[in-house]
Design a protein around this motif. Structure first.
Motif, short mmCIF file in Angstrom:
data_model
loop_
_atom_site.label_atom_id
_atom_site.label_comp_id
_atom_site.label_asym_id
_atom_site.label_seq_id
_atom_site.Cartn_x
_atom_site.Cartn_y
_atom_site.Cartn_z
N ALA A 72 0.81 -1.22 0.00
CA ALA A 72 0.00 0.00 0.00
C ALA A 72 0.84 1.27 0.00
N GLN A 73 2.13 1.18 0.30
CA GLN A 73 2.92 2.39 0.51
C GLN A 73 3.04 3.27 -0.74
N PRO A 74 3.22 2.72 -1.95
CA PRO A 74 3.28 3.62 -3.12
C PRO A 74 1.99 4.42 -3.32
N VAL A 75 0.85 3.79 -3.10
CA VAL A 75 -0.43 4.50 -3.25
C VAL A 75 -0.58 5.55 -2.17
N LEU A 76 -0.25 5.19 -0.94
CA LEU A 76 -0.35 6.15 0.17
C LEU A 76 0.60 7.33 -0.03
N LYS A 77 1.79 7.05 -0.55
CA LYS A 77 2.74 8.14 -0.83
C LYS A 77 2.16 9.10 -1.87
N ALA A 78 1.50 8.54 -2.90
CA ALA A 78 0.87 9.39 -3.92
C ALA A 78 -0.25 10.23 -3.31
N LEU A 79 -1.01 9.64 -2.39
CA LEU A 79 -2.07 10.41 -1.73
C LEU A 79 -1.49 11.56 -0.91
N LEU A 80 -0.37 11.32 -0.24
CA LEU A 80 0.26 12.38 0.54
C LEU A 80 0.66 13.56 -0.35
N GLN A 81 1.06 13.26 -1.59
CA GLN A 81 1.55 14.31 -2.48
C GLN A 81 0.43 15.12 -3.13
N GLN A 82 -0.79 14.55 -3.24
CA GLN A 82 -1.82 15.24 -4.01
C GLN A 82 -3.15 15.39 -3.28
N THR A 83 -3.23 14.98 -2.00
CA THR A 83 -4.49 15.11 -1.26
C THR A 83 -4.23 15.55 0.17
N GLN A 84 -5.31 16.00 0.80
CA GLN A 84 -5.29 16.23 2.25
C GLN A 84 -5.87 14.98 2.89
N LEU A 85 -4.99 14.12 3.33
CA LEU A 85 -5.36 12.80 3.84
C LEU A 85 -5.65 12.88 5.34
N ASP A 86 -6.87 12.57 5.72
CA ASP A 86 -7.23 12.53 7.13
C ASP A 86 -6.53 11.36 7.82
N PRO A 87 -6.40 11.40 9.15
CA PRO A 87 -5.89 10.22 9.84
C PRO A 87 -6.72 8.99 9.50
N ILE A 88 -6.04 7.88 9.22
CA ILE A 88 -6.72 6.62 8.92
C ILE A 88 -7.08 5.97 10.25
N VAL A 89 -8.36 5.68 10.42
CA VAL A 89 -8.84 5.18 11.71
C VAL A 89 -9.17 3.69 11.58
N ILE A 90 -8.61 2.90 12.49
CA ILE A 90 -8.85 1.45 12.50
C ILE A 90 -9.87 1.12 13.58
N TYR A 91 -10.87 0.32 13.22
CA TYR A 91 -11.97 -0.02 14.13
C TYR A 91 -12.11 -1.53 14.27
N ARG A 92 -12.74 -1.92 15.36
CA ARG A 92 -13.29 -3.26 15.50
C ARG A 92 -14.79 -3.18 15.24
N ASN A 93 -15.39 -4.28 14.90
CA ASN A 93 -16.82 -4.30 14.61
C ASN A 93 -17.64 -4.37 15.90
N ASP A 94 -17.31 -3.46 16.83
CA ASP A 94 -17.98 -3.44 18.13
C ASP A 94 -17.94 -2.00 18.66
N PRO A 95 -19.07 -1.27 18.58
CA PRO A 95 -20.39 -1.71 18.13
C PRO A 95 -20.40 -2.02 16.64
N ALA A 96 -21.41 -2.77 16.23
CA ALA A 96 -21.41 -3.37 14.90
C ALA A 96 -21.62 -2.33 13.80
N TRP A 97 -20.64 -2.21 12.94
CA TRP A 97 -20.81 -1.49 11.68
C TRP A 97 -21.41 -2.44 10.64
N PHE A 98 -20.92 -3.68 10.69
CA PHE A 98 -21.33 -4.70 9.73
C PHE A 98 -22.26 -5.70 10.40
N VAL A 99 -23.43 -5.92 9.81
CA VAL A 99 -24.32 -6.98 10.27
C VAL A 99 -23.77 -8.31 9.75
N GLY A 100 -23.70 -9.30 10.64
CA GLY A 100 -23.27 -10.63 10.22
C GLY A 100 -21.81 -10.93 10.45
#
Length: 681
Positions: free
Chosen positions: A625-653
């Motif tokens: 993923a690093q080449p794509v993320l590097k490109a995003l850094l150069q041409q976008t305002q990238l928000d912090p990437i947030v990692i979640y668990r499915n608790d509370p449930a985002w995904f049913v099932g």
């Protein structure tokens, strides 16, 4: 009764009715096609039932279908499908009242003109003209529809009222049903879709208003509370005409349904304000749309569906369900039956195809170039020019096709309701002519752009089709190999958005995850008929496929299925369109779909546009993923990437331990570094 238990019970009934319909279909031997047509027919019948519940059919007869079934049985057994429903589909809903033959009117009674492709002859109906379905199937299906309470709204009933099936629950049923067809059992919660769209649309709209008018709104609620003439004028003249919203992997349309409802909620206060203001611009806007408080939700939805909302999915069936659900949402807001005549044509906005394969831009200049002569005879350059295999599509021809398509599309979307009778040609015939002409132009361009894509694969990159017949062999790619990919040529299909607006304003989605390659799940879906013939259950095949590959028929099918992915992987690996996908590694390495979608969405986004994608939790940390993320850094305002668990449930099932991340960026500017916030607890 617990709401979740009630929903699951109703969903089981939904699945059961579909299964009975599949079993009762005569005339389609292929199991996959039989399931497909059963889904189409079930969707049509639900739509008709909701029409009759609203009193929009049969002079307000809320038992229209049941009564027509009884009348059909009095004339003879098992005629309801062939002698009533098909007439209702193809002549009732597809012809204005004054154009219907007298015998059709006597048979159907009062039926609105929908003019929707949902009721045009389906390709399966054309391929299998001798389809038959017994009355008993419809008796059970109509009983199921009438026995369940329905609430024809996207707003749930108050808790103190009995639980009913509203359009949100119906959307969940379709989503769960579709995921089950793909051997998945999970989907994103409607509340999560709502929160994500709220965040994306709010960010885009509020920022645009603040930049243009030097205001300091922070949320959509602030903006609505601060409505004044300059804000409303800019919303309807500056933002709304440019507000193109895309779900690049829309599935059955759950996300688009939420986006549609949210956009209506954003703009309805503007309608209310515009009706009271003295602003000439706002008064003209209200007058042009014919807006009033009773019809504003319907008129807004109709305009948004035609001009703002876009969706792509690989599955044609999922796209058909998405169109159905969006039209159900529209009809739920219709104040009268006359308002829905005719429904908007959604085939131009919600389309089936592979979002990753196809051209974002089309090199018109290259179409006329001719390869040089060498050694006294004509031969292709090792890196052939685009025109070599594209004849007779020259740049002039392409521009003419594109111009005619755009003119026809604008005329169809903006002027259909204003058309006058031309001699003896009714308005609906003119509209149908425009639709057919646009379809014809699309098909013409698609075929020739596929030829250009073949040139890109074969001549430019030297990619061949690899297949196994005891040992691996190669052959040249052909046009059929391109057609089976069903590529989306964004530069043609959405030329007005990409060229005039610079891209889509807001992109939000949950794209497919995992490597591009063969999977047991997709094999079971595609070869359902073969597995049934060989008496192999999909669950057994999914559990362990290797023993079943000793079966010659299964082994041959698997080899054919597997071979398709080789040339696609190689192309995506070397194509300039995906220049950030791990440059320098083996061509045979499988690529991650989520990274390909991420790069494609960045290319499709307009400057200052917002993009939000749900991706695997490991994505920010993996080397690929690093080449794509590097490109995003150069041409976008990238928000912090947030990692979640499915608790509370985002995904049913999915289990609470399931992990994923949310990646959001605005195109333009730059970002110092990738920041990851871990919310897994």
């Amino acid at each position: 009764m617990d709401n979740s238990f009630a929903f699951e019970k109703r969903y089981e009934e939904f699945e059961s009715q579909h299964a009975h319909l599949v079993a009762g279909l005569e005339g389609i031997a292929d199991l996959k096609e039989r399931r497909w047509y059963a889904t189409v027919l079930l969707g049509r019948l639900i739509l008709i039932y909701l029409l009759q519940r609203r009193g929009f059919i049969g002079d307000g007869d809320e038992w229209y279908l049941q009564n027509k079934l009884g009348q059909s049985q009095q004339r003879g057994a098992h005629q309801f499908y062939t002698q009533f429903l098909q007439v209702l589909f193809f002549q009732g809903f597809c012809l204005p009242t004054n154009e219907r033959p007298a015998e059709v009117t006597r048979l159907l009674g009062q039926v609105p003109y929908l003019g929707s492709s949902l009721f045009w002859p389906h390709w399966l109906e054309e391929q299998y003209p001798d389809l038959k379905i017994g009355d008993r199937v419809f008796e059970g299906l109509l009983s199921w529809l009438s026995e369940n309470p329905w609430h024809l709204s996207e707003t749930p009933l108050p808790e103190q009222q009995p639980a009913a099936i509203d359009l949100r629950q119906l959307a969940q049923m379709f989503e769960q049903f579709w995921q089950a067809q793909q051997f998945n059992r999970f989907y994103l919660q409607p509340e999560v879709w709502a929160a994500l769209w709220q965040r994306s649309l709010s960010g885009f709209i509020v920022q645009q208003v603040n930049q243009q008018l030097q205001t300091t709104f922070t949320t959509l609620a602030d903006l609505r509370n601060g409505l004044n003439e300059p804000v409303c004028e800019y919303l309807v003249q500056g933002i709304l005409p440019q507000l193109s919203v895309l779900d690049p992997a829309c599935g059955t349309g759950s996300g688009l349904l939420v986006a549609l409802q949210l956009l209506v909620e954003i703009y309805q206060p503007v309608v209310t304000y515009a009706q009271k203001t003295r602003s000439p611009q706002l008064k003209t806007w209200v007058k042009t749309w014919g807006l009033d408080l009773a019809t504003s939700a319907y008129s807004l939805k109709k305009w948004l569906l035609s001009q703002c909302l876009y969706g792509i999915d690989r599955s044609e069936l999922a796209v058909e369900i998405a169109r159905l659900q969006l039209l159900l949402s529209l009809m739920a807001s219709a104040p009268t039956v006359s308002a829905i005549e005719p429904l908007p044509h959604l085939d131009f906005n919600i389309a089936a195809g592979d979002a990753l394969v196809g051209f974002v831009s089309v090199d018109e200049a290259g179409f006329d170039e001719i390869p040089p002569l060498s050694s006294g005879r004509r031969r292709r350059s090792p890196v052939a020019l685009q025109g070599n295999l594209l004849q007779p599509l020259a740049a002039e021809t392409y521009r003419m096709i594109l111009a005619e398509k755009n003119i026809s599309l604008e005329h169809y979307r903006d002027q259909t309701s204003l058309m006058a009778e031309v001699g003896s040609v009714p308005r609906y015939v003119q509209a149908e002519f425009l639709r057919d002409r646009i379809d014809e132009l699309n098909q013409q361009a698609q075929a020739k752009l596929n030829q250009l894509l073949l040139n890109d694969f074969s001549q430019k990159h030297g990619i061949q089709y690899r297949f196994s017949q005891g040992k691996w062999q190669k052959r040249l790619l052909n046009q059929a190999d391109m057609a089976v990919l069903n590529p989306i040529h964004w530069g043609f299909q959405f030329q007005q958005i990409l060229s005039r607006q610079g891209g889509f304003a807001v992109i939000l989605g949950h794209p497919p995850w995992g490597a591009i390659g063969p999977t047991a799940e997709s094999f079971c879906q595609e070869y359902a008929t073969l597995l049934a013939q060989e008496q192999i259950s999909p669950p057994d095949f999914l559990k362990q496929k290797k023993p079943y590959l000793d079966n010659q028929a299964i082994a041959t099918a698997w080899q054919q299925y597997e071979s398709r992915f080789g040339y696609v992987n190689e192309y995506l690996r070397v194509s300039e369109q995906y220049r950030h996908q791990n440059v320098g590694k083996s061509f045979r390495k499988r690529l991650s779909q989520e990274l390909l979608y991420l790069e494609r969405c960045c290319d499709l986004l307009r400057p200052d546009g917002f993009c939000t994608l749900l991706l695997p939790a490991h994505m920010p940390h993996e080397a690929d993923a690093q080449p794509v993320l590097k490109a995003l850094l150069q041409q976008t305002q990238l928000d912090p990437i947030v990692i979640y668990r499915n608790d509370p449930a985002w995904f049913v099932g999915l289990k609470p331990t399931f992990q994923f991340c949310l990646l959001t960026f605005q195109k333009g500017g730059s970002t110092a570094q990738v920041t990851v916030i871990d919310q897994r607890g």
